[in-house]
Write an enzyme that holds these catalytic residues in place. Sequence first.
Site, PDB file in Angstrom:
ATOM      1  CB  ALA A   9      -0.921  -0.007   1.215  1.00  0.00           C
ATOM      2  NE  ARG A  15      -3.561   5.343 -13.907  1.00  0.00           N
ATOM      3  CZ  ARG A  15      -4.189   4.263 -14.389  1.00  0.00           C
ATOM      4  NH1 ARG A  15      -5.110   4.388 -15.318  1.00  0.00           N
ATOM      5  NH2 ARG A  15      -3.888   3.070 -13.926  1.00  0.00           N
ATOM      6  CE  LYS A  22      -4.112   2.929  -6.156  1.00  0.00           C
ATOM      7  NZ  LYS A  22      -3.802   2.466  -7.511  1.00  0.00           N
ATOM      8  N   GLY A 104      -3.150  -3.268  -1.645  1.00  0.00           N
ATOM      9  CA  GLY A 104      -4.069  -2.412  -0.906  1.00  0.00           C
ATOM     10  C   GLY A 104      -5.137  -1.751  -1.756  1.00  0.00           C
ATOM     11  CD  GLU A 155       5.082  -7.204 -14.463  1.00  0.00           C
ATOM     12  OE1 GLU A 155       4.371  -6.196 -14.503  1.00  0.00           O
ATOM     13  OE2 GLU A 155       4.678  -8.285 -13.987  1.00  0.00           O
ATOM     14  NE  ARG A 316     -25.149  12.321  14.641  1.00  0.00           N
ATOM     15  CZ  ARG A 316     -24.897  13.321  15.493  1.00  0.00           C
ATOM     16  NH1 ARG A 316     -25.892  14.085  15.927  1.00  0.00           N
ATOM     17  NH2 ARG A 316     -23.676  13.559  15.907  1.00  0.00           N
ATOM     18  CG  ASN A 360     -45.669   8.755  23.354  1.00  0.00           C
ATOM     19  OD1 ASN A 360     -45.762   8.043  22.365  1.00  0.00           O
ATOM     20  ND2 ASN A 360     -45.916  10.057  23.331  1.00  0.00           N
TER      21      ASN A 360
HETATM   22  C1  UD1 Z   1       1.634  -5.504 -10.952  1.00  0.00           C
HETATM   23  C2  UD1 Z   1       2.331  -6.812 -11.396  1.00  0.00           C
HETATM   24  C3  UD1 Z   1       1.659  -7.314 -12.668  1.00  0.00           C
HETATM   25  C4  UD1 Z   1       0.180  -7.534 -12.445  1.00  0.00           C
HETATM   26  C5  UD1 Z   1      -0.463  -6.253 -11.913  1.00  0.00           C
HETATM   27  C6  UD1 Z   1      -1.880  -6.526 -11.491  1.00  0.00           C
HETATM   28  C7  UD1 Z   1       4.667  -6.629 -10.706  1.00  0.00           C
HETATM   29  C8  UD1 Z   1       6.045  -6.350 -11.142  1.00  0.00           C
HETATM   30  N1  UD1 Z   1       3.724  -6.523 -11.622  1.00  0.00           N
HETATM   31  O1  UD1 Z   1       1.887  -4.569 -11.970  1.00  0.00           O
HETATM   32  O2  UD1 Z   1       2.250  -8.539 -13.079  1.00  0.00           O
HETATM   33  O3  UD1 Z   1      -0.444  -7.939 -13.631  1.00  0.00           O
HETATM   34  O4  UD1 Z   1       0.249  -5.744 -10.769  1.00  0.00           O
HETATM   35  O5  UD1 Z   1      -2.508  -5.347 -11.142  1.00  0.00           O
HETATM   36  O6  UD1 Z   1       4.454  -6.989  -9.559  1.00  0.00           O
HETATM   37  N2  UD1 Z   1       3.433  -0.981  -4.742  1.00  0.00           N
HETATM   38  C9  UD1 Z   1       4.145  -0.649  -3.624  1.00  0.00           C
HETATM   39  N3  UD1 Z   1       5.458  -0.290  -3.738  1.00  0.00           N
HETATM   40  C10 UD1 Z   1       6.084  -0.270  -4.944  1.00  0.00           C
HETATM   41  C11 UD1 Z   1       5.344  -0.618  -6.082  1.00  0.00           C
HETATM   42  C12 UD1 Z   1       4.023  -0.978  -5.952  1.00  0.00           C
HETATM   43  O7  UD1 Z   1       3.616  -0.649  -2.518  1.00  0.00           O
HETATM   44  O8  UD1 Z   1       7.277   0.056  -4.954  1.00  0.00           O
HETATM   45  C13 UD1 Z   1       2.033  -1.353  -4.613  1.00  0.00           C
HETATM   46  C14 UD1 Z   1       1.124  -0.381  -5.319  1.00  0.00           C
HETATM   47  O9  UD1 Z   1       0.693   0.631  -4.434  1.00  0.00           O
HETATM   48  C15 UD1 Z   1      -0.025  -1.253  -5.795  1.00  0.00           C
HETATM   49  C16 UD1 Z   1       0.638  -2.608  -5.985  1.00  0.00           C
HETATM   50  O10 UD1 Z   1       1.830  -2.586  -5.262  1.00  0.00           O
HETATM   51  O11 UD1 Z   1      -1.023  -1.408  -4.813  1.00  0.00           O
HETATM   52  C17 UD1 Z   1       0.913  -2.914  -7.453  1.00  0.00           C
HETATM   53  O12 UD1 Z   1       1.797  -1.965  -7.980  1.00  0.00           O
HETATM   54  P1  UD1 Z   1       1.664  -1.404  -9.441  1.00  0.00           P
HETATM   55  O13 UD1 Z   1       2.744  -0.444  -9.681  1.00  0.00           O
HETATM   56  O14 UD1 Z   1       0.272  -0.957  -9.708  1.00  0.00           O
HETATM   57  O15 UD1 Z   1       1.966  -2.743 -10.290  1.00  0.00           O
HETATM   58  P2  UD1 Z   1       1.652  -2.977 -11.812  1.00  0.00           P
HETATM   59  O16 UD1 Z   1       2.688  -2.313 -12.631  1.00  0.00           O
HETATM   60  O17 UD1 Z   1       0.239  -2.668 -12.100  1.00  0.00           O
END
Ligand code: UD1
Length: 452
Positions: A9, A15, A22, A104, A155, A316, A360
């Site tokens: 996370a 984005r 996020k 996360g 990848e 509440r 009441n």
């Molecule tokens: C990653 C996978 C990919 C998979 C995809 C699915 C790798 C190298 N690639 O790619 O194979 O298809 O997810 O969604 O694992 N994060 C960290 N620290 C970092 C990098 C990432 O905490 O240094 C967390 C991000 O916040 C996110 C998750 O890891 O929640 C995935 O990272 P992201 O950069 O979105 O990976 P993808 O390139 O999408």
Amino acid sequence: MSIALIVLAAGMGTRMNSDLPKVLHELAGAPLVVHAMKSGEALSPEKIVVVTGNGADAVEKAVTKWNPDAQVALQAEQNGTGHAVMQARAALEGFTGDAIVLYGDTPFIQPETLEKMLYARRTHDVVVLGFEVPDTSVRYGRLVTTGDDLSAIVEFKDATEAQRQITLCNSGVICADAGLLFSLLDDVTNDNAAGEYYLTDIVALARQRGMNATVVRCDETETLGVNTRAELARAEQMYQARARLAAMEDGVTLHAPDTVIFAHDTVIGRDAIIEPQVVFGPGVTIETGARIRAFSHLEGCHVSRGATVGPFARLRPGAELAEDVHIGNFVEIKNATIDEGAKVNHLTYIGDAEIGKKTNIGAGTITCNYDGVFKHRTTIGANVFIGSNTMLVAPVKVGNFAMTATGTIVTRDVPSGDMAVGRAKQENKAGFADRFFEKLEAKKASQSKESK
Ligand code: UD1
Ligand code: CA
């Protein structure tokens, strides 16, 4: 078998275009990261480590608020998913068992799917959660397989044209023995298109060590990640659609399911009836046979059997309604216990109070609980009749079988069986209204003559 969850996370979530990290954006009233934790918590893990980075302090707060036993590990620079997992190593010092890596920002992973992965772990060293895509333009990592035998994850950025045609993709969820996981990560380099340490490289590395790996498949919707506000809205829609169906399958009547909003932890008993446009915030339990009428908003409250709430009511946090209680329109209840069979039917605010059985509360009653600095309690006994437009200036107590006259401002305790009256005494002035209006009409007539 002991289990450790590692929830990644640390990412930016650029984005989302937000000051909020996020993973703290909410889905069904809980941060995304809490959804990921909940998926894994269903397996009763011995350890939970959340890897934080962007907005680390805020993320840590949310994580430990949800689960005080969860640990956080800081990833100061985001150098890839493999690097992120490595940050959890210290927190898992001395742990033996399986590690499951979750993201996360991926809130829909089902506990049953993780169970399947644990089952596959009995025969495989590394287990990866994969899903089939209908369209090969997607940028997910590709799973290189022979049957269910997994040889590598490539990848998208690094994949050959032929590999990009593979429709089996990596969800990111990986399970392996924790010791093995860190040992494999020791061998991961950042020699790739992104210049990052890929978690996904551990599969090929494990194979090089003569170990085996396999893939467990799930539906694409389960691995849905949230990257934009539009995706968050879509995730919310999906969540709500499922929650509505699940409620109906559990025997809850929803007159207009599409208009009812659930929270991630809403509990509703069988044969409860939920009318249109009802919103549940977090922490609501509705018991069997209760009825929540249209346009009501509830959070942090408990509604017992046979009670009715609304229309247009607001419960509440801390509202505790016993059996057969009636809460009517334009009534707000906060941090208050309403005992069996009591009625609060119209235009009322009850806060920081206790109301006894069968009491009441008349229309327009207000517990004046706040003096501008402190909150004070109002205690009303059983079988009390509170007259309309009573102001109860707390702290104040009204005994059993007591009453208050309409329009009374209660500033002192009312003993059992007594009536409190506190309002100006009425006086009738004979013929005053007739004389008053005659005078005004005459004035109006003379003015309109002058203006002609
Ligand atoms: C990653 C996978 C990919 C998979 C995809 C699915 C790798 C190298 N690639 O790619 O194979 O298809 O997810 O969604 O694992 N994060 C960290 N620290 C970092 C990098 C990432 O905490 O240094 C967390 C991000 O916040 C996110 C998750 O890891 O929640 C995935 O990272 P992201 O950069 O979105 O990976 P993808 O390139 O999408
Ligand atoms: Ca991603």
